[in-house]
Write an enzyme that holds these catalytic residues in place. Structure first.
Site, short mmCIF file in Angstrom:
data_model
loop_
_atom_site.label_atom_id
_atom_site.label_comp_id
_atom_site.label_asym_id
_atom_site.label_seq_id
_atom_site.Cartn_x
_atom_site.Cartn_y
_atom_site.Cartn_z
N ARG A 99 -23.86 3.46 1.21
CA ARG A 99 -24.04 2.00 1.21
C ARG A 99 -24.67 1.56 2.52
NH1 ARG A 99 -18.35 1.67 -1.37
NH2 ARG A 99 -18.87 1.33 -3.59
N HIS A 113 -11.38 6.14 5.00
CA HIS A 113 -12.17 5.47 3.95
C HIS A 113 -11.41 4.17 3.71
CE1 HIS A 113 -14.27 4.50 0.32
NE2 HIS A 113 -13.19 4.63 -0.42
N ARG A 134 0.82 -1.19 0.00
CA ARG A 134 0.00 0.00 0.00
C ARG A 134 0.87 1.25 0.00
NH1 ARG A 134 -4.64 1.45 4.28
NH2 ARG A 134 -5.76 2.86 2.88
N ASP A 154 -19.45 5.26 1.43
CA ASP A 154 -19.62 4.20 2.42
C ASP A 154 -20.90 4.44 3.19
OD1 ASP A 154 -16.87 5.05 1.93
OD2 ASP A 154 -16.27 3.37 3.19
#
Lengths: 348, 351
Positions: free
Chosen positions: A184, A208, A121, A181
């Site tokens: 959702r 996030h 990452r 998010d």
């Protein structure tokens, strides 16, 4: 003016000159009249879903697209322009440099490297920081008064990076964060209750990503706070169940990516919703990635993460003073630490 | 209400089930009468075109229910979820999906975008025959599930496939339409409007005939803000050559190929074009659009049952009628030639 047609114009059929006759005593438009202009940087699936939703919702008078790939860019520009008969007039331009973005009111950055298989990452992040160093300064120079919205992932760290590289005040740099998010989350609850999602007030805040925090203590449906409703009805629930629901939200994006290869439509609507709140000065509250320093005991460093923020024409008007339980506040601070760790390794 | 899919596993009978006690009904309530209907649109094929159409319809709030169908189960579910996740940003629209036709039952409008893509070196006829096979699987269950729907075909070659869909569906000709030259005409209007720096809505211009190389630009009926273009040119004594007009028309036809060459496919413009037709039909707008309809009997087209684009008035019952434009002798001949081109291909299909 670059002509869309070679056969209509000075080299072909040129009817423009005599078609309209001006009335007497006109003056040109004063320099203070402005059109609303939005620039979208990156014309991949996300960028184009955002651009197209903005166009359909008639949020701007001018839309500029930027990408490194000139063919893809021109193709996308033409595909939008060809719909002229079905839309209110919107000027659509495109450039591989930043010339088309000058004078934007809102600049939306979706450009970013995708994670290569097996890539860490941090490595992905460093590649994106290099990209942002090339992209953000010229954008800020071309539109020094714009609001800058970052969508590229990891959005929290990249919003911080964009803030540093742009030299903008922190109220004018915002990340799309957990806005989607939360949508959702609201969809899952609304679907279970067979209810309109807009009656579900529920925020996911923080990173996030995996360390996001679902604020169960402030979820309310039609004015009914959920947790106290459960207690009153004596409906037993386990913390694990709440965590499962939250996990389904976090997994939501990965599931869509696994099924169709990427996500596009939902983030398109999410970003367009933020664009509307900003450009039309709606003063509505959205969970977006903002400079969180000083809130909820987040004092170490300058992390960007999502908090319920009031948005308007000047960007972030403020962060709402929502009550967090001790546990939620701890989780939020954990989220901040996660982000700060990454940020410090970048050396910006 | 029968729910086709469960969105959350953790919210429900096996997890947190608050649905049962959340809302209390009032006294004396009765169930919904079956005559109440919501507006339902089904989109067959969730590729770039199908999804651009579905998403534009959703954004423009044209339907209460949208059903998606495709053969690829994962792609289909992914697209359905990606639309559902935007629930907080849109008016409530029920979005469902199925690989069979169960989700399409009782649609008001069915939009077909499914179709094979042309393989390198494949003849047009071969491509067409593959698409006809596909349609014989798709169309009958669609019309059986929604016998009162209007059917809108987008798959290419759209004129022949609209004919095929008409034959296979058993629906009356007023309820089977092809997207035809609606988009070509928009591209045409955009080019003219851009040149004149005027809003494209003020440019009235139709391209008719085949959605393809033999389409016909009706120069004699183009008008801008009420000014017929050709007589304007004559009055202003602006000389023009026929070749120039043909070049402009050619740019329109090339427009699609150019976008495909640059980005790999077209999606947004056809999405807006079809959503525009959907609005006119479902809201009974009675507007005139150049769309592919049964052209037999119009403009001297008598040789067979051919579908091609004519300026057509559309409303809730589909095709209300075809307008009687004055065509020049040349335009008329070009249109009839276009019809013959299409009929030749149709006759080889054996439908």
């Amino acid at each position: 003016k670059t002509s869309s047609s070679s056969a209509l114009g000075p080299d072909g059929l040129n009817i423009a000159q005599s078609f309209f006759k001006p009335i007497h005593n006109t003056t040109p438009p004063p320099p203070t009249t402005r059109n609303t202009k939005i620039s979208v940087v990156g014309v991949g699936n996300v960028g184009m879903a955002i651009a197209q939703t903005i166009l359909t919702q008639s949020l701007a008078d001018e839309l500029a697209l930027v990408d490194v790939n000139p063919d893809k860019l021109r193709g996308e520009m033409l595909d939008l322009q060809h719909a002229a008969a079905f839309l209110p007039r919107t000027k659509i331009s495109a450039s591989v440099d930043f010339s088309s973005t000058v004078g934007s009111d809102l600049v939306i950055v979706t450009a970013g490297a995708r994670q290569i298989v097996g890539e860490s990452r941090l490595n992905l992040l460093q590649r994106n920081v290099s990209l942002f160093r090339k992209v953000v300064p010229p954008l800020a120079a071309a539109s020094p008064e714009c609001v800058l919205m970052v969508v590229s992932n990891p959005v929290d760290v990249l919003t911080y990076v964009a803030w540093k590289l742009s030299g903008f005040p922190s109220n004018r740099v915002v990340g799309s964060g957990t806005n989607l998010d939360s949508s959702r989350f609201r969809f899952l609850i609304a679907d279970h209750l067979d209810l309109n999602a807009q009656d579900v007030q529920a925020y996911i805040v923080g990173e996030h990503g995996d360390s996001s925090v679902a604020l169960w203590s402030s979820i309310s449906v039609g004015g009914v706070p959920i947790l106290s409703f459960l207690e009153r009805q004596q409906i037993a629930y386990e913390k694990q169940t709440l965590e499962k629901i939250h996990k389904e939200v976090v997994e939501g994006a990965y599931e869509v990516i696994r099924l169709k290869g990427y996500t596009s439509w939902a983030i398109g609507y999410s970003a367009a919703s933020l664009a509307r709140a900003i450009l039309r000065d709606q003063r509505s509250i959205h969970p977006v990635s903002v400079l969180a320093k000083g809130f909820y005991g987040i004092d170490g460093g300058e992390p960007f993460l999502s908090l319920p923020a009031q948005l308007g024409r000047s960007g972030v008007l403020g962060v709402t003073n929502v009550h967090l339980t001790e546990e939620e506040a701890n989780k939020l601070r954990e989220s901040a630490k996660t982000i700060l760790e990454l940020q410090t390794q970048l050396g910006i | 209400m029968h729910k086709l899919s469960v969105s959350s596993l953790a919210l429900g009978p096996n997890g947190l089930n608050i649905a049962q006690s959340f809302f209390k009904p009032i006294h004396g309530a009765s169930p919904q009468p079956h005559t109440t209907r919501t507006t339902k649109i089904s989109v067959i094929g969730v590729g770039n075109v199908g999804m651009a159409i579905a998403q534009t319809i959703l954004t423009q709030d044209l339907a209460d229910e949208i059903a998606l169908v495709d053969v690829n189960h994962d792609k289909l579910r992914g697209e359905m979820l990606d639309l559902q996740h935007a629930a907080a940003f849109l008016p409530r629209t029920t979005i469902s999906a199925s690989v069979d036709y169960s989700s399409t039952v009782d649609s008001d409008l069915v939009i077909v975008t499914a179709g094979a893509r042309q393989l390198p070196g494949e003849s047009r006829l071969n491509l067409l025959q593959r698409n006809v096979s596909l349609f014989s699987k798709i169309i009958p269950p669609l019309s059986a599930g929604s016998p009162e729907a209007v059917m809108l075909i987008v798959s290419n070659p759209v004129d022949v496939l609209t004919y095929v869909a008409w034959k296979l569906s058993g629906l009356p000709a007023n309820r089977v339409i092809g997207s035809g030259t609606n988009l070509d005409s928009s591209r045409f209007r955009f080019l003219i409007a851009d040149h004149l720096d005027v809003n494209a809505h003020d440019v009235q211009a139709y391209i008719m005939g085949e959605h393809g190389d033999s389409s016909v630009a009706l120069w004699s009926s183009i008008s801008v803000g009420g000014v017929p273009i050709l007589s304007f040119l004559d009055r202003q004594q602006i000389a023009y050559e026929k070749q120039t007009l043909e070049r402009i028309h050619k740019e329109v036809v090339q427009g699609a190929y150019e976008v495909i060459g640059l980005k790999g496919y077209t999606s947004w413009a056809i999405g807006y074009s079809v959503a525009n037709l959907a609005r006119t039909i479902l809201r009974d707008q009675r507007k005139v659009h150049p769309v592919s309809v049964l052209a037999k009997g119009f403009y001297g087209i008598d040789g067979g049952e051919v579908f091609l684009s004519l300026p057509t008035q559309l409303g809730r019952n589909g095709v209300m009628g075809v307008t009687s434009l004055h065509l020049t002798e040349e335009e008329s001949q070009q249109l009839q030639k276009s019809a013959i081109t299409i009929l030749e291909v149709q006759s080889q299909l054996g439908i």
